[in-house]
Motif scaffolding. Sequence first.
Motif, PDB file in Angstrom:
ATOM      1  N   ARG A   1      63.843 -32.855 -35.376  1.00 15.96           N
ATOM      2  CA  ARG A   1      62.853 -33.980 -35.408  1.00 15.96           C
ATOM      3  C   ARG A   1      62.355 -34.141 -36.873  1.00 15.96           C
ATOM      4  O   ARG A   1      61.928 -33.020 -37.351  1.00 15.96           O
ATOM      5  CB  ARG A   1      61.773 -33.812 -34.174  1.00 15.96           C
TER       6      ARG A   1
ATOM      7  N   SER B   1      70.465 -33.304 -30.327  1.00 13.75           N
ATOM      8  CA  SER B   1      69.403 -34.633 -30.433  1.00 13.75           C
ATOM      9  C   SER B   1      68.651 -34.564 -31.536  1.00 13.75           C
ATOM     10  O   SER B   1      68.314 -33.689 -32.271  1.00 13.75           O
ATOM     11  CB  SER B   1      68.452 -33.788 -29.288  1.00 13.75           C
TER      12      SER B   1
ATOM     13  N   ASN C   1      65.893 -36.908 -33.854  1.00 12.33           N
ATOM     14  CA  ASN C   1      64.961 -37.859 -33.617  1.00 12.33           C
ATOM     15  C   ASN C   1      63.898 -38.056 -34.725  1.00 12.33           C
ATOM     16  O   ASN C   1      63.775 -37.158 -35.599  1.00 12.33           O
ATOM     17  CB  ASN C   1      63.525 -37.104 -32.643  1.00 12.33           C
TER      18      ASN C   1
ATOM     19  N   HIS D   1      67.423 -40.763 -31.449  1.00 11.26           N
ATOM     20  CA  HIS D   1      65.899 -41.539 -31.182  1.00 11.26           C
ATOM     21  C   HIS D   1      65.302 -41.948 -32.521  1.00 11.26           C
ATOM     22  O   HIS D   1      64.977 -41.036 -33.308  1.00 11.26           O
ATOM     23  CB  HIS D   1      64.962 -40.379 -30.399  1.00 11.26           C
TER      24      HIS D   1
END
Length: 410
Positions: free
Chosen positions: A196, A217, A219, A244
Amino acid sequence: MEDREGSVCSQQSTDSVRSVLAVIHGHYHRTDLNSTQSTSKRPKFSPIFPTPCVDLISALPDFLIQEILSFLPIEDAIRTSVLSQRWKPLWTQIPTLSFSHNCFSFKLAKFTDFVNKTLDHFISPKIKNFMINFKFEESMAARLDEWVLFATSHHVEKLSLVFDGGLVYAPFAESTPYRLPQFLYINSSLKDLTLRQCVVSPEAESHVSWPSLKVLSVNYSRLNNEAIENIVSGSPNLQKLKLHNCEGINRISSRSLEVLVINAIYDPYEKHESVTEISCPNLQSLSLLGFLYRRTYRLMHVSSLSKANLSFVMTIDKKDKYDCTKHRDILRELLEKLCHVEKLTMGTWCLQVLSIWEIKGISSPLSKRNCLVLDTEICEWDLPGIVSLLQSSPYLKKLVINLSPCDNSK
């Protein structure tokens, strides 16, 4: 005063551990309270623990205690070292190390010192789960590289680098985000990676090598086309990819991907319409969520899909004229490519585009879906779209309508 606080913390840590063990212990000592049988006729369970007067926690093997400690905040796990001589080294080999500045009341400098001291005392050769979460500052980059190196040198399986702060997209960036160190791109033990507010940019002369990676993942991070292609080609066992609010990505192509979630794609430099092509022949689940601006999706090879979620919203600039024909054609092309999926989930915006079709006498493409999920408040503008979907679903067996307000940013 310090001794008193230490004893209170130790007691809290002990209580946390005992509460977990109480569940375990109760599993082996349960009886049927509703039974009408007499006590003598009830079956007797042979406890795996010694008699109740003995310390049940100490009866557990070290590896089980360490597993329990990994569920506690790291500072509480460390405090258990004062319980006894046997407990003193246990926390230094727990399988999970999780550091979040939000859980600490002191400043970042003290948080940094705490992490350093914890890693200095850690003696286990392996870490299953390593997580760092704080508001990144550029002055912390070198120190953070050392922490990541510590995790990778201990064969970490799940790595989470989660940073807070402002915008990371140039030219609107409020600060310089953390740039992943180049040594991280070559790792054979990593199975699950969460990022992230990072810059993901492997050098051109080097290739990504993540042979064990299954879940990725990313982000609110800088991730361009070259980087995603490098990652996918260097992760032959990647099964789940979640993007994301990342920068513009024009193509995602993978033969190993089974689950793909794209929650908004943002590119501050986009001045014209852009397309993200998805070519994943073994993909089983696809979710297209969030807000899109001057960007659309094109499904190339998705013949294995069984589940799809279309809950995205296409936004337009105030100075741009709304083109319902363009949006209709985009959604129609997606539905034609998804006509074979067994389960389709659709959000409010897509339903309202379908409503425009229905009002103009244009039907939805026929499909083989047997399950339809509608995330909508069911306002007046949704109803024609719902009718259109039902008419195009002759094999439908299950209809689910979620009446709660739909949040397309999930």
